[in-house]
Motif scaffolding. Structure first.
Motif, PDB file in Angstrom:
ATOM      1  N   LEU A   1       0.834  -1.213   0.000  1.00  0.00           N
ATOM      2  CA  LEU A   1       0.000   0.000   0.000  1.00  0.00           C
ATOM      3  C   LEU A   1       0.863   1.254   0.000  1.00  0.00           C
ATOM      4  O   LEU A   1       0.476   2.284  -0.553  1.00  0.00           O
ATOM      5  N   GLY A   2       2.054   1.158   0.593  1.00  0.00           N
ATOM      6  CA  GLY A   2       2.984   2.283   0.585  1.00  0.00           C
ATOM      7  C   GLY A   2       3.460   2.613  -0.822  1.00  0.00           C
ATOM      8  O   GLY A   2       3.629   3.780  -1.178  1.00  0.00           O
ATOM      9  N   VAL A   3       3.665   1.572  -1.629  1.00  0.00           N
ATOM     10  CA  VAL A   3       4.068   1.771  -3.028  1.00  0.00           C
ATOM     11  C   VAL A   3       2.969   2.537  -3.756  1.00  0.00           C
ATOM     12  O   VAL A   3       3.232   3.488  -4.497  1.00  0.00           O
ATOM     13  N   ILE A   4       1.719   2.143  -3.504  1.00  0.00           N
ATOM     14  CA  ILE A   4       0.572   2.832  -4.114  1.00  0.00           C
ATOM     15  C   ILE A   4       0.488   4.259  -3.585  1.00  0.00           C
ATOM     16  O   ILE A   4       0.233   5.198  -4.334  1.00  0.00           O
ATOM     17  N   GLY A   5       0.764   4.433  -2.282  1.00  0.00           N
ATOM     18  CA  GLY A   5       0.740   5.761  -1.667  1.00  0.00           C
ATOM     19  C   GLY A   5       1.707   6.734  -2.320  1.00  0.00           C
ATOM     20  O   GLY A   5       1.384   7.904  -2.536  1.00  0.00           O
ATOM     21  N   VAL A   6       2.908   6.255  -2.666  1.00  0.00           N
ATOM     22  CA  VAL A   6       3.886   7.109  -3.337  1.00  0.00           C
ATOM     23  C   VAL A   6       3.311   7.602  -4.658  1.00  0.00           C
ATOM     24  O   VAL A   6       3.421   8.781  -5.000  1.00  0.00           O
ATOM     25  N   SER A   7       2.666   6.692  -5.387  1.00  0.00           N
ATOM     26  CA  SER A   7       2.098   7.087  -6.683  1.00  0.00           C
ATOM     27  C   SER A   7       0.966   8.103  -6.520  1.00  0.00           C
ATOM     28  O   SER A   7       0.747   8.937  -7.393  1.00  0.00           O
ATOM     29  N   LEU A   8       0.300   8.064  -5.387  1.00  0.00           N
ATOM     30  CA  LEU A   8      -0.782   9.014  -5.119  1.00  0.00           C
ATOM     31  C   LEU A   8      -0.287  10.253  -4.365  1.00  0.00           C
ATOM     32  O   LEU A   8      -1.075  11.115  -3.992  1.00  0.00           O
ATOM     33  N   LYS A   9       1.034  10.293  -4.119  1.00  0.00           N
ATOM     34  CA  LYS A   9       1.677  11.394  -3.385  1.00  0.00           C
ATOM     35  C   LYS A   9       1.105  11.544  -1.970  1.00  0.00           C
ATOM     36  O   LYS A   9       0.947  12.625  -1.441  1.00  0.00           O
ATOM     37  N   GLU A  10       0.783  10.410  -1.383  1.00  0.00           N
ATOM     38  CA  GLU A  10       0.222  10.365  -0.035  1.00  0.00           C
ATOM     39  C   GLU A  10       0.905   9.230   0.724  1.00  0.00           C
ATOM     40  O   GLU A  10       0.753   8.062   0.366  1.00  0.00           O
TER      41      GLU A  10
END
Length: 186
Positions: free
Chosen positions: A112-121
């Motif tokens: 989920l952190g990998v996805i968070g980086v892509s969402l800038k969150e």
């Protein structure tokens, strides 16, 4: 003056489906980050596959190029950087890594952190990391601040673009001098 030491940051691309999916989004040449304490990359750590055959089973790993995940991906490309640090900073990093080693089964891969980086969150969970977050966090907790952002927002490409990183090699992982020499010995 404190004794000059180095740690090594390796960024890599195994060419797997997972890295190709990430690459499609990031447009970066390397999407995995590892921290090593020697130029031969014998003492190298990250968050990644625990089993080379199962990309879904991830967590804290001591990476072994000759027998671990990399051994299954002989065409892996990489870039290796050297980062100047103090003896004290290395000692701090190793103490922190010891906690990871002793509690290995308690750490999870932070997808989920990998996805968070892509969402800038930033998406942070205790005991959960993705590869570049782990490397950035170890450095940060050892007193090395390379960016003005949370470790949970650091990407492998951030290492590539940091002025403190000294490039020592770029190319095929198994053509890197010390690795090539170790292959000959085995």
């Amino acid at each position: 003056m404190s004794e000059v030491k180095y740690v090594y940051i390796m960024l890599s691309d195994t060419g797997t489906l997972f890295t190709n999916v990430i690459k499609t989004y990031t447009k970066a040449p390397y999407n995995h980050a590892s921290l090593a304490f020697d130029p031969e990359l014998k003492e190298m750590y990250s968050f990644g596959r625990k089993n080379p055959k199962n990309p879904l089973n991830g967590g804290f790993v001591k990476e072994d190029i000759l027998t671990g995940t990399y051994s299954k991906y002989r065409n892996t490309t990489c870039v290796i950087y050297r980062l100047q640090v103090t003896k004290r900073e290395v000692e701090k990093m190793k103490r922190i890594i010891e906690v990871f080693i002793k509690n290995n089964n308690k750490f999870l891969y932070n997808i989920l952190g990998v996805i968070g980086v892509s969402l800038k969150e930033p998406v942070e969970f205790s005991n959960s990391y993705f590869c570049s977050q782990f490397v950035a966090d170890i450095l940060y907790r050892s007193g090395i601040k390379l960016w003005d952002k949370l470790p949970a927002m650091v990407t492998p490409d951030d290492f590539r673009k940091n002025d403190r990183m000294e490039l020592i090699y770029e190319g095929k992982l198994f053509a890197y001098g010390p690795i090539k020499q170790n292959l000959v010995k085995t």
